[in-house]
Design a protein around this motif. Structure first.
Motif, PDB file in Angstrom:
ATOM      1  N   ASP A 168       0.854  -1.187   0.000  1.00  0.00           N
ATOM      2  CA  ASP A 168       0.000   0.000   0.000  1.00  0.00           C
ATOM      3  C   ASP A 168       0.891   1.237   0.000  1.00  0.00           C
ATOM      4  O   ASP A 168       0.570   2.250  -0.606  1.00  0.00           O
ATOM      5  N   ASP A 169       2.015   1.126   0.703  1.00  0.00           N
ATOM      6  CA  ASP A 169       2.967   2.239   0.796  1.00  0.00           C
ATOM      7  C   ASP A 169       4.362   1.724   0.434  1.00  0.00           C
ATOM      8  O   ASP A 169       5.332   1.946   1.170  1.00  0.00           O
ATOM      9  N   ASN A 170       4.432   1.021  -0.686  1.00  0.00           N
ATOM     10  CA  ASN A 170       5.718   0.514  -1.192  1.00  0.00           C
ATOM     11  C   ASN A 170       6.604  -0.117  -0.117  1.00  0.00           C
ATOM     12  O   ASN A 170       7.764   0.249   0.055  1.00  0.00           O
ATOM     13  N   GLY A 171       6.027  -1.069   0.600  1.00  0.00           N
ATOM     14  CA  GLY A 171       6.830  -1.854   1.543  1.00  0.00           C
ATOM     15  C   GLY A 171       6.864  -1.305   2.956  1.00  0.00           C
ATOM     16  O   GLY A 171       7.363  -1.975   3.857  1.00  0.00           O
ATOM     17  N   TYR A 172       6.354  -0.098   3.161  1.00  0.00           N
ATOM     18  CA  TYR A 172       6.297   0.437   4.533  1.00  0.00           C
ATOM     19  C   TYR A 172       5.041  -0.053   5.258  1.00  0.00           C
ATOM     20  O   TYR A 172       4.655   0.489   6.292  1.00  0.00           O
ATOM     21  N   ASP A 173       4.407  -1.066   4.685  1.00  0.00           N
ATOM     22  CA  ASP A 173       3.251  -1.717   5.303  1.00  0.00           C
ATOM     23  C   ASP A 173       3.584  -3.208   5.289  1.00  0.00           C
ATOM     24  O   ASP A 173       3.407  -3.886   4.290  1.00  0.00           O
ATOM     25  N   ASN A 227       6.371   1.444  13.756  1.00  0.00           N
ATOM     26  CA  ASN A 227       5.308   2.310  14.275  1.00  0.00           C
ATOM     27  C   ASN A 227       3.960   1.673  13.932  1.00  0.00           C
ATOM     28  O   ASN A 227       2.970   1.852  14.630  1.00  0.00           O
ATOM     29  N   HIS A 228       3.980   0.931  12.805  1.00  0.00           N
ATOM     30  CA  HIS A 228       2.732   0.337  12.297  1.00  0.00           C
ATOM     31  C   HIS A 228       3.079  -0.955  11.570  1.00  0.00           C
ATOM     32  O   HIS A 228       4.245  -1.176  11.220  1.00  0.00           O
ATOM     33  N   THR A 229       2.070  -1.763  11.328  1.00  0.00           N
ATOM     34  CA  THR A 229       2.245  -2.936  10.460  1.00  0.00           C
ATOM     35  C   THR A 229       1.302  -2.742   9.273  1.00  0.00           C
ATOM     36  O   THR A 229       0.614  -1.731   9.187  1.00  0.00           O
ATOM     37  N   PHE A 289      -1.415  11.088   7.739  1.00  0.00           N
ATOM     38  CA  PHE A 289      -0.595  11.530   6.601  1.00  0.00           C
ATOM     39  C   PHE A 289      -1.215  11.121   5.256  1.00  0.00           C
ATOM     40  O   PHE A 289      -1.170  11.874   4.310  1.00  0.00           O
ATOM     41  N   PHE A 290      -1.732   9.897   5.180  1.00  0.00           N
ATOM     42  CA  PHE A 290      -2.119   9.384   3.858  1.00  0.00           C
ATOM     43  C   PHE A 290      -3.605   9.144   3.682  1.00  0.00           C
ATOM     44  O   PHE A 290      -4.036   8.707   2.624  1.00  0.00           O
ATOM     45  N   ASP A 291      -4.400   9.373   4.713  1.00  0.00           N
ATOM     46  CA  ASP A 291      -5.815   9.051   4.576  1.00  0.00           C
ATOM     47  C   ASP A 291      -6.509  10.042   3.639  1.00  0.00           C
ATOM     48  O   ASP A 291      -6.180  11.234   3.648  1.00  0.00           O
ATOM     49  N   PHE A 350      19.970  -0.573  11.689  1.00  0.00           N
ATOM     50  CA  PHE A 350      18.591  -0.269  11.314  1.00  0.00           C
ATOM     51  C   PHE A 350      18.390   1.222  11.145  1.00  0.00           C
ATOM     52  O   PHE A 350      18.903   2.026  11.929  1.00  0.00           O
ATOM     53  N   ARG A 351      17.596   1.549  10.155  1.00  0.00           N
ATOM     54  CA  ARG A 351      17.059   2.904  10.029  1.00  0.00           C
ATOM     55  C   ARG A 351      15.623   2.776  10.550  1.00  0.00           C
ATOM     56  O   ARG A 351      14.823   1.965  10.051  1.00  0.00           O
ATOM     57  N   MET A 352      15.335   3.513  11.598  1.00  0.00           N
ATOM     58  CA  MET A 352      14.099   3.277  12.330  1.00  0.00           C
ATOM     59  C   MET A 352      13.007   4.229  11.868  1.00  0.00           C
ATOM     60  O   MET A 352      12.962   5.399  12.239  1.00  0.00           O
ATOM     61  N   ASP A 353      12.123   3.646  11.057  1.00  0.00           N
ATOM     62  CA  ASP A 353      11.091   4.404  10.372  1.00  0.00           C
ATOM     63  C   ASP A 353      10.106   5.047  11.358  1.00  0.00           C
ATOM     64  O   ASP A 353       9.587   4.362  12.248  1.00  0.00           O
ATOM     65  N   ALA A 354       9.853   6.321  11.142  1.00  0.00           N
ATOM     66  CA  ALA A 354       8.812   7.042  11.909  1.00  0.00           C
ATOM     67  C   ALA A 354       8.922   6.781  13.403  1.00  0.00           C
ATOM     68  O   ALA A 354       7.926   6.794  14.126  1.00  0.00           O
ATOM     69  N   ALA A 384      17.515   7.121  13.816  1.00  0.00           N
ATOM     70  CA  ALA A 384      16.089   7.407  13.954  1.00  0.00           C
ATOM     71  C   ALA A 384      15.655   8.338  12.851  1.00  0.00           C
ATOM     72  O   ALA A 384      16.312   9.348  12.602  1.00  0.00           O
ATOM     73  N   GLU A 385      14.546   7.995  12.195  1.00  0.00           N
ATOM     74  CA  GLU A 385      13.964   8.939  11.255  1.00  0.00           C
ATOM     75  C   GLU A 385      13.212   9.979  12.071  1.00  0.00           C
ATOM     76  O   GLU A 385      12.307   9.641  12.825  1.00  0.00           O
ATOM     77  N   GLY A 386      13.611  11.216  11.920  1.00  0.00           N
ATOM     78  CA  GLY A 386      12.965  12.269  12.678  1.00  0.00           C
ATOM     79  C   GLY A 386      13.616  12.394  14.034  1.00  0.00           C
ATOM     80  O   GLY A 386      14.189  11.429  14.564  1.00  0.00           O
ATOM     81  N   ASN A 440      15.982  11.802  -0.245  1.00  0.00           N
ATOM     82  CA  ASN A 440      15.722  10.383   0.001  1.00  0.00           C
ATOM     83  C   ASN A 440      14.444  10.033  -0.758  1.00  0.00           C
ATOM     84  O   ASN A 440      13.970  10.837  -1.570  1.00  0.00           O
ATOM     85  N   HIS A 441      13.877   8.857  -0.479  1.00  0.00           N
ATOM     86  CA  HIS A 441      12.711   8.395  -1.235  1.00  0.00           C
ATOM     87  C   HIS A 441      11.438   9.155  -0.870  1.00  0.00           C
ATOM     88  O   HIS A 441      10.403   8.907  -1.483  1.00  0.00           O
ATOM     89  N   ASP A 442      11.487  10.023   0.128  1.00  0.00           N
ATOM     90  CA  ASP A 442      10.307  10.812   0.511  1.00  0.00           C
ATOM     91  C   ASP A 442      10.404  12.252   0.021  1.00  0.00           C
ATOM     92  O   ASP A 442       9.558  13.079   0.369  1.00  0.00           O
ATOM     93  N   GLN A 443      11.437  12.532  -0.703  1.00  0.00           N
ATOM     94  CA  GLN A 443      11.722  13.910  -1.117  1.00  0.00           C
ATOM     95  C   GLN A 443      11.840  13.987  -2.628  1.00  0.00           C
ATOM     96  O   GLN A 443      12.072  12.978  -3.277  1.00  0.00           O
ATOM     97  N   SER A 463       6.243  15.784  -5.211  1.00  0.00           N
ATOM     98  CA  SER A 463       5.815  14.388  -5.012  1.00  0.00           C
ATOM     99  C   SER A 463       7.001  13.455  -4.802  1.00  0.00           C
ATOM    100  O   SER A 463       8.050  13.596  -5.428  1.00  0.00           O
ATOM    101  N   ARG A 464       6.773  12.464  -3.942  1.00  0.00           N
ATOM    102  CA  ARG A 464       7.815  11.479  -3.662  1.00  0.00           C
ATOM    103  C   ARG A 464       8.130  10.639  -4.897  1.00  0.00           C
ATOM    104  O   ARG A 464       9.216  10.086  -5.018  1.00  0.00           O
ATOM    105  N   ASP A 465       7.149  10.531  -5.808  1.00  0.00           N
ATOM    106  CA  ASP A 465       7.413   9.731  -7.013  1.00  0.00           C
ATOM    107  C   ASP A 465       8.516  10.338  -7.880  1.00  0.00           C
ATOM    108  O   ASP A 465       9.105   9.641  -8.709  1.00  0.00           O
TER     109      ASP A 465
HETATM  110  C1  NOJ Z   1       8.641   7.244   6.533  1.00  0.00           C
HETATM  111  C2  NOJ Z   1       9.074   6.563   5.282  1.00  0.00           C
HETATM  112  O1  NOJ Z   1      10.304   7.094   4.879  1.00  0.00           O
HETATM  113  C3  NOJ Z   1       7.973   6.775   4.282  1.00  0.00           C
HETATM  114  O2  NOJ Z   1       8.346   6.384   2.985  1.00  0.00           O
HETATM  115  C4  NOJ Z   1       6.746   6.038   4.752  1.00  0.00           C
HETATM  116  O3  NOJ Z   1       5.683   6.323   3.883  1.00  0.00           O
HETATM  117  C5  NOJ Z   1       6.367   6.439   6.164  1.00  0.00           C
HETATM  118  N1  NOJ Z   1       7.482   6.558   7.031  1.00  0.00           N
HETATM  119  C6  NOJ Z   1       5.434   5.427   6.756  1.00  0.00           C
HETATM  120  O4  NOJ Z   1       6.116   4.241   7.039  1.00  0.00           O
END
Ligand code: NOJ
Length: 568
Positions: A79-84, A122-124, A162-164, A217-221, A273-275, A340-343, A427-429
């Protein structure tokens, strides 16, 4: 280009190592981020995969980088390119098998490249068995793995997502007549970190990968994992300052110290840590070595300047990076990154991606990253100057963030044209299009149909065309990485900002390990001069992004120079 470089032999940490915590491999590393979906497709299904990465390890090695951060490769409905993630101990089918992973890791280690993986906890995914169990009944043992709000209590305290499509982080689930929390998409329910069993599960997942031999590890969110579960009401507009309200919640440091005790301290790894919350103190507390939490943090204050547009103020940019450097001068460690992939793409956000300046401004930005204190994180494709693709219709986008925001604007009767225009920059794309290897079909990324369009500029912008050109962006990147690796002063040395009020030029020195380096970066498309506190009289040029040596003190458009200041 690279004019000369001298070898620094390892010496004990000295006053120059102002971090106070001594030398560490992860401080001296250069991290290369790979977005697996878009890097190299081996089996022709249009999606990058692990075998594709394996086939490019010699290229990665040739860059001089020594750590790779891989975005999530675990089982996921995407749903979110592997972040789920639906299975933390398995490889996403699109990317290959665990045997491919084992080969990738051993082939990387054989080349002295370390591997850092994303830890997304943070989520599954809502398709993870924990969530499937959790939602099945209010009394299920997994119920407390997630945050639920029973409907008989009325509507939950609003939380922004963020994405809803409605920006609503609570989703009603009729099965048990309750709402569950999802800061990201509906398919990314947030884990309940107050539940110690969840924390033990995370420890076990970490150990599973660390015992395979990964290096961190890069610790997402991660700053969001701890929530105030009294669910206080936030003031109107809080979502504009989301890190302040969602970041660094109650017990976050307890969770990290526990994780450090149980897992991190048992391995020689790096954790990032991310953030980093919303204040310098927040960030510092995460990475102060005396607190035994994480190795380093990455803050968003720098990356958020200009909101993806190149119309940012250089004075603000200098202020932010100088402020963060000084806060970490004595203790703690940061990462340095511009993309990065979010920028959006580095050159499209911070430089100038027009044909005249794409190469020179890319090189200038690379010089910044490789000469600042902190561990450089460099996003794949930036080393060849890839730029924003700038889609003009929504059908071209694949990112849930853009697609759902479009739906929201549409639903509210907003200006879709303006929205699409803005996405061309933000856009992140833009940074997720396939890596441009060569000028053959699909840039040599795949023999199939790419999952997202290839940037049509690949016929001229590609790695193969740059490989043997000594003036290419790619070869400049290699030289800049080498310069950093050869000069510990660039890793640990004290940073001093010069010519502070110059709106066009970023000038600074790095001092330590018996050396002083002077860095001059012109962030403008026009020539620029430096002020009187920049003294070039004993300066010996080490790196320059123009083919011909400078003939005056005036910097050419986007010129970058790295000097060593020689003793009298
Ligand atoms: C940060 C990630 O870098 C991003 O790509 C992702 O959408 C969110 N966290 C949710 O996991």
């Amino acid at each position: 280009m690279l004019i000369s470089c001298s070898n620094n032999h390892p010496v004990a940490a000295s006053a120059a190592d102002t971090s106070g915590a001594g030398r560490k491999w992860w401080k001296e590393a250069v991290v290369y981020q790979i977005y697996p979906r878009s890097f190299k497709d081996d089996n022709g299904d249009g999606i990058g995969d692990l075998k594709g990465i394996i086939s490019k390890l010699d290229y990665i090695k040739s860059l001089g980088v020594n750590v790779v951060w891989l975005n999530p490769i675990y089982s996921s409905p995407n749903d979110d390119n592997g972040y789920d993630i639906s299975d933390y101990r398995n490889i996403m089918k699109d990317f290959g098998t665990m045997a491919d992973f084992d080969t990738l890791l051993s082939e990387m280690h054989r080349r002295n490249i370390r591997l850092v993986m994303d830890l997304v906890v943070n989520h599954t995914s809502d398709e993870h068995p924990w969530f499937q169990q959790s939602r099945s009944s209010r009394t299920n043992p997994y119920r407390n793995y997630y945050h639920w709000w029973n409907a008989e209590r009325g509507k939950p305290t609003p939380r922004w997502s963020f994405f809803d499509v409605n920006s609503d982080a609570w989703k009603y689930d009729s099965l048990t007549k309750a709402y569950y929390l999802h800061y990201f998409s509906r398919k990314q329910p947030d884990l309940n970190w107050e539940n110690p069993t969840v924390r033990r599960e995370v420890d076990d997942i970490m150990k599973f990968w660390l015992d395979k031999g990964i290096d961190g590890f890069r610790m997402d969110a991660f700053q969001f994992v701890a929530k105030d579960t009294t669910w206080p009401v936030f003031p109107p507009g809080y979502e504009k300052d989301i890190n302040r309200y969602y970041g660094m919640g109650p017990h976050l440091h307890d969770y990290l110290q526990e994780m450090n005790r149980e897992v991190i301290s048992k391995y020689d790894i790096m954790t990032v840590a991310e953030g980093a919350g919303s204040t310098l103190e927040d960030a510092h507390a995460l990475v102060d070595p005396d607190r035994h939490e994480l190795s380093m943090a990455y803050s968003f204050e720098g990356i958020n300047l200009g909101h993806g547009s190149p119309d940012y103020s250089l004075l603000d940019f200098k202020k932010v990076y100088s402020k963060w450097d000084s806060a970490f001068a004595e203790k703690g460690w940061l990462s340095i990154f511009l993309a990065n992939h979010d920028q959006p793409r580095m050159v499209s956000h911070w430089g100038n991606d027009s044909p005249a300046f794409r190469a020179v401004s890319s090189k200038m930005l690379t010089t910044f990253i490789m000469t600042m204190r902190g561990t450089p994180y460099y996003y794949n494709g930036d080393e060849i100057g890839m730029r924003n693709i700038r889609f003009d219709k929504i059908e071209d986008y694949r990112d849930i963030a853009t697609i759902n925001k479009y739906k929201e604007v549409q639903h509210k009767g907003g200006d879709l044209k303006a929205f699409l225009q803005e996405q061309q920059q933000t856009s992140r794309d833009n940074s997720r299009t396939p890596f441009q290897w060569d000028s053959t079909t699909n840039a040599g990324f795949t023999t199939g149909t790419p999952w997202i369009e290839v940037n049509p500029d690949y016929t001229s912008v590609n790695a193969s065309a740059q490989e043997n050109d000594p003036q290419s962006i790619l070869n400049y990147f290699r030289h800049a990485v080498q310069l950093r690796k050869d000069n510990l002063v660039l890793v640990y040395g004290q940073y001093t900002l010069l010519d502070k009020d110059n709106p066009d030029v970023y000038a600074y020195t790095r001092e330590g390990y018996g050396k002083t380096m002077l860095i001059l970066l012109n962030f403008r498309a026009h020539p620029a001069t430096v002020g009187p506190d920049v003294d070039l009289s004993h300066a010996s040029l080490q790196l320059n992004n123009y083919p011909d040596a400078p003939s005056s003190d005036t910097l050419r458009p986007y010129e970058a120079r790295v000097y060593e200041i020689m003793p009298d």
